[in-house]
Design a protein around this motif. Structure first.
Motif: not given
Length: 421
Positions: A254-259, A269-276, A305-307
Motif C-alpha cells: 500500500t503506497v503511503p502518503a507523505v506530508g 531523505g528522512e520520512g520521504e519513503y516510509p513504506g517497505p 504525485d506518485l514517487y
C-alpha cells in the motif's frame, strides 16, 4: 541516426545482403509496421490487420509453391509479439493455401492456383545448448508439445563459401548492423564439437499436422487462454501444452502518503519513503546473482504525485546515450515504470510507461544527467533531459553520477493526472 521509413529501407537492404549469403535471391515483404516492442500477438494482429496479412502470406505461398515452410515459434512467451503472430499466420497459411475456398478472389482474378506445402517447421531454441555433430543425429521430442524435433548441424561445410555454415551464419548476422548484430564475434569456433545446430519442431508432414497429445493447463491468464483458443481453432491444441510459464509472486504494498513531497535529488531523505523496500522479482532472461543484477523499489505519494525510488545493483555499466538519443528504453540499461490505470492489464501495451536511463553522455569526458521518455500511452513521443523542461506528467531527477551512487538508482515522480494514480 535514421528512423522511420529511412531506417526501414536500410534494414531491408541489410536483410537482402545477409540472406544472399545463404543463396536466397528473393525476399518478399508484407509491408506491415514494425511498432514498439510488445509480447502480445493479439495487439500485433490489430495493428497489422490480421486478415489482410494472412491473405498476403497465402498469396505468397500460392505464387512461390514451396515444399517446406519454416516459421518462428508461435508460443506467447519470451519473444516479440510480431514473431508470434508471424508464426501463427504462417501456420494458418500452410493449412489453407491449398483450399480453393480460402481467398478465392486470388484464384479468379490474380492467376495462382491452390497450393499445399508438404512440410511445416518452427524454430525451437530449447536445444541450442547441444553441441557437436552427433547431437543433431539423435531423435528428439519437444517436451511441451510432444512433437518431433530435428537438428541441422552448423559444422557442415559450405562448398560455395569454403567455410562451415556456422561461419556463414555469423557473416550474415553481422550485416544486420542497425540491430546491433555487427558486434557478434567475427569467427565461428574451429572445434567441431563447439558448434551447435539449428533446431526445428516438425509441425506438419505430408501436408497435414503432426498429431500429439494435448494437455490442459489450469488457471490461464488472458494472453495464454487466447493462445490456447487459437491452437484449437487451427486444429493443433498440443501447441498450447504448458504455454503459460510459472509466474513469480508479485511484490505488493500500500503506497503511503507523505506530508511533504520527496526531493528529487537521488537520495532518500528522512520520512520521504516510509513504506517497505520491495525486492523486484527476477522474471526474464538468464538468471543472475544479486551482485550481478538486482533491484529494489520504494514508493510514496504526495497529493496527486506518485514517487518511486529504485535502487539497482549491476556489475557492468550500460552505454551512456546522447541526450537527444533517449528514444528506446531497451537501447541501454534502464528502469521502466508502468502504471495500469484500470488495474486489469495483461501486458504493458495499455499502461502508462516510462523508460528512464540513469546517465546520458554530455559530449565530453564526464557523464550527463539521467533522462526519461514516456511511450505507449497514446501520446506523441516525447523526451527530455532530467532537470530541463519536463514531459507533461513526468518529473524526475536521478543521482549525481559524481557522487558515486548506484547506476540505476534515483527517485522518480509520475503526475497523477496523467497516470491515473
Amino acid at each position: 541516426m535514421e528512423e522511420g521509413l529511412a531506417l526501414g529501407l536500410i534494414r531491408e537492404a541489410e536483410e537482402r545482403d545477409a540472406t544472399a549469403i545463404a543463396g536466397i535471391r528473393s525476399v518478399f515483404y508484407l509491408d506491415k509496421p514494425d511498432f514498439w516492442y510488445t509480447l502480445s500477438a493479439p495487439l500485433t494482429a490489430r495493428i497489422w490487420d490480421e486478415s489482410d496479412t494472412l491473405e498476403r502470406i497465402v498469396r505468397l505461398i500460392r505464387e512461390t509453391t514451396p515444399h517446406t515452410v519454416i516459421t518462428m515459434d508461435p508460443r506467447p512467451f519470451n519473444q516479440h509479439g510480431g514473431h508470434q503472430l508471424s508464426a501463427r499466420l504462417a501456420i494458418e497459411a500452410f493449412l489453407t493455401a491449398g483450399d480453393a475456398h480460402t481467398f478465392p478472389c486470388q484464384l479468379s482474378h490474380e492467376g495462382p492456383s491452390p497450393w499445399q506445402p508438404q512440410r511445416l517447421l518452427a524454430q525451437n531454441h530449447r536445444f541450442d545448448g547441444l553441441l557437436g555433430e552427433r547431437a543433431a543425429e539423435e531423435r528428439r521430442t519437444d517436451p511441451d508439445s510432444g512433437l518431433p524435433v530435428i537438428g541441422v548441424w552448423s559444422g557442415h561445410r559450405s562448398r560455395r563459401h569454403g567455410t562451415t555454415w556456422a561461419q556463414a551464419k555469423l557473416d550474415a548476422a553481422r550485416l544486420y548492423r542497425t540491430q546491433g548484430w555487427a558486434t557478434v564475434p567475427a569467427q565461428a569456433p574451429s572445434d567441431p564439437d563447439a558448434l551447435g545446430s539449428e533446431w526445428f519442431t516438425v509441425l506438419a508432414g505430408n501436408g497435414r499436422p503432426v498429431r500429439a497429445q494435448p494437455r490442459e493447463q489450469a488457471g490461464l491468464r488472458p494472453l495464454y487462454a487466447e493462445f490456447r483458443d487459437w491452437t484449437r481453432k487451427v486444429g493443433m491444441p498440443w501447441l498450447a501444452n504448458d504455454a503459460q510459464p510459472l509466474y513469480p509472486v508479485r511484490p505488493t504494498t500500500t503506497v503511503p502518503a507523505v506530508g511533504t513531497a520527496p526531493v528529487l535529488n537521488g537520495q532518500e531523505g528522512e520520512g520521504e519513503y516510509p513504506g517497505p523496500e520491495l525486492a523486484l522479482r527476477f522474471w526474464q532472461g538468464d538468471d543472475a546473482a544479486a551482485a550481478d543484477c538486482s533491484a529494489t523499489a520504494k514508493l510514496s505519494r504526495h497529493e496527486d504525485d506518485l514517487y518511486v525510488l529504485v535502487r539497482v545493483t549491476d556489475e557492468r555499466a550500460g552505454a551512456a546515450l546522447g541526450q537527444d538519443d533517449v528514444k528506446r528504453h531497451w537501447r541501454t540499461d534502464s528502469v521502466e515504470i508502468a502504471v495500469d490505470p484500470r488495474g486489469d492489464a495483461d501486458d504493458t501495451s495499455v499502461t502508462f510507461k516510462t523508460g528512464i536511463v540513469p546517465v546520458t553522455a554530455d559530449g565530453g569526458a564526464g557523464r550527463g544527467q539521467p533522462a526519461g521518455a514516456r511511450r505507449q500511452d497514446g501520446s506523441r513521443r516525447a523526451r527530455r533531459q532530467c532537470g530541463r523542461r519536463p514531459l507533461p506528467g513526468l518529473h524526475g531527477r536521478g543521482e549525481d553520477p559524481a557522487q558515486g551512487a548506484s547506476r540505476g538508482g534515483g527517485p522518480r515522480a509520475l503526475r497523477g493526472e496523467r497516470a491515473g494514480v
